[in-house]
Enzyme design. Structure first.
Site, PDB file in Angstrom:
ATOM      1  N   GLY A 111       0.802  -1.207   0.000  1.00 40.51           N
ATOM      2  CA  GLY A 111       0.000   0.000   0.000  1.00 40.51           C
ATOM      3  C   GLY A 111       0.842   1.267   0.000  1.00 40.51           C
ATOM      4  N   THR A 112       1.937   1.258   0.741  1.00 42.69           N
ATOM      5  CA  THR A 112       2.769   2.455   0.846  1.00 42.69           C
ATOM      6  C   THR A 112       3.333   2.832  -0.526  1.00 42.69           C
ATOM      7  OG1 THR A 112       3.345   1.875   3.113  1.00 42.69           O
ATOM      8  CG2 THR A 112       4.796   3.442   2.002  1.00 42.69           C
TER       9      THR A 112
ATOM     10  N   ASN B 128      -8.022   4.331   8.708  1.00 43.90           N
ATOM     11  CA  ASN B 128      -7.395   3.213   9.395  1.00 43.90           C
ATOM     12  C   ASN B 128      -7.448   3.327  10.907  1.00 43.90           C
ATOM     13  OD1 ASN B 128      -5.527   5.326   8.366  1.00 43.90           O
ATOM     14  ND2 ASN B 128      -4.174   4.427   9.885  1.00 43.90           N
TER      15      ASN B 128
ATOM     16  N   GLY C  62      -2.056  -6.133   0.007  1.00 49.34           N
ATOM     17  CA  GLY C  62      -2.403  -7.547   0.158  1.00 49.34           C
ATOM     18  C   GLY C  62      -2.616  -7.979   1.602  1.00 49.34           C
ATOM     19  N   HIS C  63      -1.776  -7.464   2.512  1.00 45.49           N
ATOM     20  CA  HIS C  63      -1.825  -8.035   3.859  1.00 45.49           C
ATOM     21  C   HIS C  63      -3.032  -7.608   4.662  1.00 45.49           C
ATOM     22  CE1 HIS C  63      -0.068  -4.659   6.367  1.00 45.49           C
ATOM     23  NE2 HIS C  63       0.385  -4.275   5.193  1.00 45.49           N
TER      24      HIS C  63
ATOM     25  N   CYS D 294       5.316   7.740  18.082  1.00 44.53           N
ATOM     26  CA  CYS D 294       6.279   8.278  19.031  1.00 44.53           C
ATOM     27  C   CYS D 294       7.318   9.096  18.276  1.00 44.53           C
ATOM     28  CB  CYS D 294       6.977   7.144  19.744  1.00 44.53           C
ATOM     29  SG  CYS D 294       6.494   7.001  21.444  1.00 44.53           S
TER      30      CYS D 294
ATOM     31  N   GLN E 205      -7.702   0.094   3.692  1.00 47.08           N
ATOM     32  CA  GLN E 205      -8.525  -0.430   4.793  1.00 47.08           C
ATOM     33  C   GLN E 205      -9.891  -0.895   4.317  1.00 47.08           C
ATOM     34  OE1 GLN E 205      -7.934  -0.857   8.110  1.00 47.08           O
ATOM     35  NE2 GLN E 205      -5.813  -0.201   7.947  1.00 47.08           N
TER      36      GLN E 205
ATOM     37  N   THR F  32      11.139  -7.190 -11.002  1.00 49.78           N
ATOM     38  CA  THR F  32      10.599  -8.528 -11.272  1.00 49.78           C
ATOM     39  C   THR F  32       9.440  -8.799 -10.326  1.00 49.78           C
ATOM     40  OG1 THR F  32      12.778  -9.241 -11.956  1.00 49.78           O
ATOM     41  CG2 THR F  32      11.221 -10.973 -11.350  1.00 49.78           C
TER      42      THR F  32
HETATM   43  N1  PLP Z   1      -2.823   3.133   3.883  1.00 51.89           N
HETATM   44  C1  PLP Z   1      -3.558   2.757   4.950  1.00 51.89           C
HETATM   45  C2  PLP Z   1      -4.885   3.403   5.183  1.00 51.89           C
HETATM   46  C3  PLP Z   1      -3.081   1.780   5.826  1.00 51.89           C
HETATM   47  O1  PLP Z   1      -3.802   1.423   6.889  1.00 51.89           O
HETATM   48  C4  PLP Z   1      -1.806   1.205   5.556  1.00 51.89           C
HETATM   49  C5  PLP Z   1      -1.236   0.190   6.470  1.00 51.89           C
HETATM   50  O2  PLP Z   1      -1.579   0.077   7.599  1.00 51.89           O
HETATM   51  C6  PLP Z   1      -1.099   1.619   4.421  1.00 51.89           C
HETATM   52  C7  PLP Z   1      -1.635   2.578   3.613  1.00 51.89           C
HETATM   53  C8  PLP Z   1       0.236   1.031   4.080  1.00 51.89           C
HETATM   54  O3  PLP Z   1       0.096  -0.237   3.466  1.00 51.89           O
HETATM   55  P1  PLP Z   1       1.334  -1.269   3.462  1.00 51.89           P
HETATM   56  O4  PLP Z   1       1.484  -1.742   4.860  1.00 51.89           O
HETATM   57  O5  PLP Z   1       0.882  -2.372   2.519  1.00 51.89           O
HETATM   58  O6  PLP Z   1       2.512  -0.559   2.942  1.00 51.89           O
END
Ligand code: PLP
Length: 351
Positions: free
Chosen positions: A49-50, A127, A174-175, A292, A155, A211
């Site tokens: 996601g990041t 989230n 995915g996770h 933190c 989310q 890849t």
């Molecule tokens: N965006 C949201 C709203 C999330 O909750 C998260 C992860 O907690 C991410 C992006 C980041 O996803 P990833 O952990 O797959 O990089």
């Protein structure tokens, strides 16, 4: 995934093993696309996601000459921080305000849209507090103004019915759906210009190089296709039980339009981190939204944007439910909470 780990073959290779791997990737792409109302060709696999958020935000903004970026104040850092990085490059980044439930003010957004806006970023669902945004309305507004919308649906995926057609850029991970960590996707409309972040072999439409992880992609698709468990009733039982067990607890986020797996509360007078540790000792894993910085807990930017005062924002906890959560788990939380709250209050000296 186990099946794929037994195999060799780079999906970009032309020999038999490569073509076999390519078939797995393309079938996974089609499966994911069908489940979210996307075209398979729009899916760009990423490392999560990041990366998808970074590609959507920086990639779209840098592809043109518009200079303004509108970002909701309650976005994940995977969105806020790329936007901040763009501010250092000369873009004007404006935070869109939210109401006390964390919902974006659509009228404010409409008032700020003009021909110099390169991008709007509003997440599908938050989230921390679980609030679901009026995404359909926002997408329509952005389309009317010819401005691409980036939507972080990390989310929402697997929790809410997603229909992504009509949104320029959608980030997935995915996770969060029970798939592997380290794979995600950006669903990027082919008509939206984008500048790559990761250069190299150009494996994904020349937009993202590297890849592909065949087993990861297959695991992502399999997890998304797996039957879903609706946790709405359990979540409601958890909310009702917590509010009864700790009468001054306050539910944060939209009470109705919220993720079915999320319950988020302020416990006045309880330092969130102390309560987290006490619940952890009772075998209950919860989370504070606060990060933190240099060892000092910072109040969550989400709660602050929703108008919570900083002390209350530091007294907040998120409870998440999963596919294997049970009524017994919820009962155990409710049973453990009053004592943990009492002790956390003592530890916090009433603050
Ligand atoms: N965006 C949201 C709203 C999330 O909750 C998260 C992860 O907690 C991410 C992006 C980041 O996803 P990833 O952990 O797959 O990089």
């Amino acid at each position: 995934m186990r099946e794929q780990w037994q195999q060799v073959g780079n999906p970009s290779s032309l020999h038999t093993a490569g073509r076999r791997a390519r078939k797995v990737v393309e079938e996974s792409r089609e499966q994911i696309a069908e489940l979210i109302g996307a075209k398979p060709a729009d899916i760009v696999f990423t490392s999560g996601g990041t990366e998808a958020d970074n590609l959507g935000i920086k990639g779209i903004a840098r592809s043109g000459d518009r200079r303004r970026i509108l970002v909701s104040a309650v976005e994940h850092h995977a969105v806020l921080d790329p936007a901040e990085a763009l501010a250092h490059e000369g873009f004007e980044v404006e935070l869109l305000p939210v109401d006390h439930f964390g919902r974006v003010d659509v009228a404010q957004l409409a008032a700020r849209l003009d021909a110099d806006v390169a991008l709007v970023a509003v997440m599908w669902a938050n989230n921390e507090v679980g609030t679901v945004q009026p995404v359909t309305e926002i997408a329509q507004l952005c389309r009317q103004h010819g401005v691409p919308l980036h939507c972080d649906a990390v989310q929402a995926l697997g929790q809410l019915p997603l229909e992504v057609s009509g949104i320029a850029s959608v980030a997935l991970s995915g996770h969060k759906v029970g798939g592997p960590v380290g794979v995600g996707a950006l669903v990027l409309d082919r008509d939206v210009p984008v500048r790559p972040l990761v250069h190299g072999g150009g494996q994904e439409r020349d937009i993202r190089s590297g890849t592909l992880d065949v087993a990861g992609v297959a695991g992502f698709a399999a997890a998304l296709a797996a039957p879903k468990v609706d946790t709405t009733a359990l979540r409601d039982a958890l909310i009702a039980g917590v509010l009864e067990a700790v009468p001054d607890a306050v539910l944060n986020g939209d009470p109705v339009d919220r993720l079915p797996n999320n319950a988020h509360f302020c416990f006045p007078g309880c330092p969130g981190d102390a309560l987290l540790m006490l619940l952890d000792a009772a075998g209950i894993a919860v989370s504070t939204g606060s990060a933190c910085t240099a060892g000092i807990p910072q109040p969550s930017h989400v709660l602050v944007a929703m108008g919570a005062d900083e002390v209350l924002a530091r007294s907040s906890l998120r409870f998440s439910l999963g596919w294997n959560s049970t009524a017994e788990d919820v009962a155990a939380v409710i049973a453990a909470l009053p004592h943990a709250v009492q002790r956390a209050r003592r530890a916090g000296g009433g603050r």
